[in-house]
Scaffold this active site. Structure first.
Site, PDB file in Angstrom:
ATOM      1  N   TYR A 169      48.824  41.687  41.722  1.00  0.00           N
ATOM      2  CA  TYR A 169      50.044  41.402  42.477  1.00  0.00           C
ATOM      3  C   TYR A 169      50.626  40.054  42.099  1.00  0.00           C
ATOM      4  O   TYR A 169      49.979  39.254  41.426  1.00  0.00           O
ATOM      5  CB  TYR A 169      49.779  41.475  43.989  1.00  0.00           C
ATOM      6  CG  TYR A 169      49.026  40.291  44.564  1.00  0.00           C
ATOM      7  CD1 TYR A 169      47.685  40.068  44.253  1.00  0.00           C
ATOM      8  CD2 TYR A 169      49.655  39.388  45.408  1.00  0.00           C
ATOM      9  CE1 TYR A 169      46.996  38.987  44.775  1.00  0.00           C
ATOM     10  CE2 TYR A 169      48.975  38.309  45.940  1.00  0.00           C
ATOM     11  CZ  TYR A 169      47.645  38.108  45.630  1.00  0.00           C
ATOM     12  OH  TYR A 169      46.973  37.030  46.132  1.00  0.00           O
ATOM     13  N   ARG A 224      52.208  35.665  34.222  1.00  0.00           N
ATOM     14  CA  ARG A 224      50.869  35.769  34.822  1.00  0.00           C
ATOM     15  C   ARG A 224      50.559  37.213  35.200  1.00  0.00           C
ATOM     16  O   ARG A 224      49.421  37.674  35.063  1.00  0.00           O
ATOM     17  CB  ARG A 224      50.772  34.852  36.050  1.00  0.00           C
ATOM     18  CG  ARG A 224      49.374  34.849  36.653  1.00  0.00           C
ATOM     19  CD  ARG A 224      49.217  33.813  37.743  1.00  0.00           C
ATOM     20  NE  ARG A 224      50.077  34.085  38.882  1.00  0.00           N
ATOM     21  CZ  ARG A 224      50.244  33.258  39.898  1.00  0.00           C
ATOM     22  NH1 ARG A 224      49.615  32.092  39.911  1.00  0.00           N
ATOM     23  NH2 ARG A 224      51.039  33.568  40.900  1.00  0.00           N
ATOM     24  N   ARG A 258      38.320  59.992  43.295  1.00  0.00           N
ATOM     25  CA  ARG A 258      37.558  58.750  43.251  1.00  0.00           C
ATOM     26  C   ARG A 258      36.414  58.778  42.230  1.00  0.00           C
ATOM     27  O   ARG A 258      35.468  59.555  42.369  1.00  0.00           O
ATOM     28  CB  ARG A 258      36.985  58.469  44.643  1.00  0.00           C
ATOM     29  CG  ARG A 258      36.307  57.116  44.763  1.00  0.00           C
ATOM     30  CD  ARG A 258      35.792  56.891  46.192  1.00  0.00           C
ATOM     31  NE  ARG A 258      35.247  55.549  46.355  1.00  0.00           N
ATOM     32  CZ  ARG A 258      34.027  55.183  45.982  1.00  0.00           C
ATOM     33  NH1 ARG A 258      33.212  56.068  45.444  1.00  0.00           N
ATOM     34  NH2 ARG A 258      33.614  53.948  46.156  1.00  0.00           N
ATOM     35  N   HIS A 281      34.289  55.595  39.786  1.00  0.00           N
ATOM     36  CA  HIS A 281      34.304  54.155  39.500  1.00  0.00           C
ATOM     37  C   HIS A 281      35.003  53.884  38.173  1.00  0.00           C
ATOM     38  O   HIS A 281      35.736  52.916  38.049  1.00  0.00           O
ATOM     39  CB  HIS A 281      32.879  53.592  39.475  1.00  0.00           C
ATOM     40  CG  HIS A 281      32.366  53.269  40.832  1.00  0.00           C
ATOM     41  ND1 HIS A 281      32.129  54.232  41.782  1.00  0.00           N
ATOM     42  CD2 HIS A 281      32.066  52.085  41.422  1.00  0.00           C
ATOM     43  CE1 HIS A 281      31.704  53.660  42.901  1.00  0.00           C
ATOM     44  NE2 HIS A 281      31.653  52.353  42.707  1.00  0.00           N
ATOM     45  N   LYS A 300      45.057  37.686  39.113  1.00  0.00           N
ATOM     46  CA  LYS A 300      45.574  37.772  40.491  1.00  0.00           C
ATOM     47  C   LYS A 300      45.443  39.217  40.971  1.00  0.00           C
ATOM     48  O   LYS A 300      46.397  39.995  40.906  1.00  0.00           O
ATOM     49  CB  LYS A 300      47.023  37.271  40.529  1.00  0.00           C
ATOM     50  CG  LYS A 300      47.532  36.958  41.935  1.00  0.00           C
ATOM     51  CD  LYS A 300      48.802  36.140  41.872  1.00  0.00           C
ATOM     52  CE  LYS A 300      49.470  35.984  43.228  1.00  0.00           C
ATOM     53  NZ  LYS A 300      48.743  35.146  44.168  1.00  0.00           N
ATOM     54  N   LEU A 330      42.648  30.556  40.062  1.00  0.00           N
ATOM     55  CA  LEU A 330      43.904  31.199  39.674  1.00  0.00           C
ATOM     56  C   LEU A 330      44.801  30.105  39.079  1.00  0.00           C
ATOM     57  O   LEU A 330      44.972  29.050  39.699  1.00  0.00           O
ATOM     58  CB  LEU A 330      44.593  31.816  40.892  1.00  0.00           C
ATOM     59  CG  LEU A 330      45.850  32.594  40.508  1.00  0.00           C
ATOM     60  CD1 LEU A 330      45.479  33.956  39.940  1.00  0.00           C
ATOM     61  CD2 LEU A 330      46.780  32.754  41.682  1.00  0.00           C
TER      62      LEU A 330
END
Ligand SMILES: Cc1ncc(COP(=O)(O)O)c(C=O)c1O
Length: 286
Positions: free
Chosen positions: A31, A50, A102, A104, A149, A205
């Site tokens: 994000y 970024r 689902r 992994h 991020k 970050l």
């Protein structure tokens, strides 16, 4: 408010993501949060750079054509649609690996990433800046790719909650005895007349505001050293401050209940905030 979800602008209540979305199941997404002032994005180019780095590091392939120009246009459209052409606003953008049964390991390459973006009004925390924030120190329990991020923010959430529960505004994270960053901010200290902050390694970050503040410090003749601060050295700091898109430069006047320096917001933070506000598309400083 109208938000963007997978190519469409829809009412926020109508923006629904399937329970199979990997952002929901695994925190498998990235994000960005970008500031807008009077309809102009602030430092968008650095945020989109970024974002590209976070996508690359998480091996998420964004939809074709979602380049910096498209992201600028999307952000602008959200600001216009939601009556945010004047005043302060925040644009939020999230891209997950998409919805799939689902497993992994990665879903089939045909899985469409989920793209969500929204814009909302924002009130810069001027009152807190004037009196100074408080912080607690807290173990940094995060993984070894804090430079990406991602929406996988549980350690940050827990650290911030522990700060709030202790009556503080931020958690200053400590790894192997060294201050890394805050739960949602970068941390700077003034020690022996020098501005110190953790180097841009995999343990922090690389904040857009951090980068701008380092540049501005250079222009103002404030010596900067990107060298981790041992937690005990915080006692010798004459100033401590946080940087982020939502805080700009935020002085910290108490850590773990002890005053920092004079216990008042300091001059270095004040000068850097003024210089940062000067660069914004419109003045929001008070
Ligand atoms: C962990 C962390 N560090 C630093 C920052 C500050 O980054 P920026 O200045 O780009 O907002 C953030 C912002 O959300 C963050 O979550």
């Amino acid at each position: 408010m109208r938000v963007f979800l997978n190519g469409e602008l829809v009412e926020r209540e109508q923006a629904l993501v399937p329970v199979d979305d990997r952002g929901f199941l695994f925190g498998d997404g990235v994000y960005e949060v970008v500031r807008a002032v009077d309809g102009s994005l602030y430092e968008a180019e650095r945020h989109w750079r970024r974002l590209a780095r976070s996508l690359d590091g998480t091996e998420i392939t964004p939809p074709a054509g979602l380049d910096a120009a498209a992201l600028d246009a999307l952000a602008q459209q959200l600001l216009d649609e939601n009556g945010l052409a004047a005043g302060d606003a925040l644009v939020y953008l999230q891209i997950t690996r998409g919805a799939a049964p689902r497993t992994h390991h990665f879903p089939p390459a045909t899985t469409r990433p989920t793209v969500f973006a929204s814009a909302g009004p924002f009130s810069p925390p001027h009152a807190l800046r004037a009196r100074g924030a408080s912080a607690i120190t807290h173990p940094d329990l995060r993984w070894a790719r804090c430079d990406l991020k991602t929406v996988n923010l549980l350690p940050n959430v827990l650290a911030k909650q522990h700060a709030v529960a202790a009556g503080a505004d931020e958690a200053v994270l400590v790894r192997d005895g060294m201050v890394t960053e805050g739960s949602s901010t970068n941390v700077f200290a003034v020690i022996a007349g020098e501005l110190r902050t953790h180097p841009a390694s995999n343990h922090i970050l690389p904040g857009v505001t951090r980068d701008v503040v380092i540049e501005l410090a250079g222009q103002l003749g404030v010596p900067v050293r990107e060298l981790p601060v041992p937690v005990e050295e915080l006692r010798e700091a004459t100033e401590l401050f946080l940087t982020s898109t939502t805080n700009d430069v935020m002085p910290v006047v108490r850590v773990d209940g002890r005053p920092v320096g004079s216990g008042e917001p300091g001059p270095v933070a004040g000068r850097l905030y003024a210089a940062l506000a000067e660069r914004m598309p419109a003045r929001t400083a008070v």
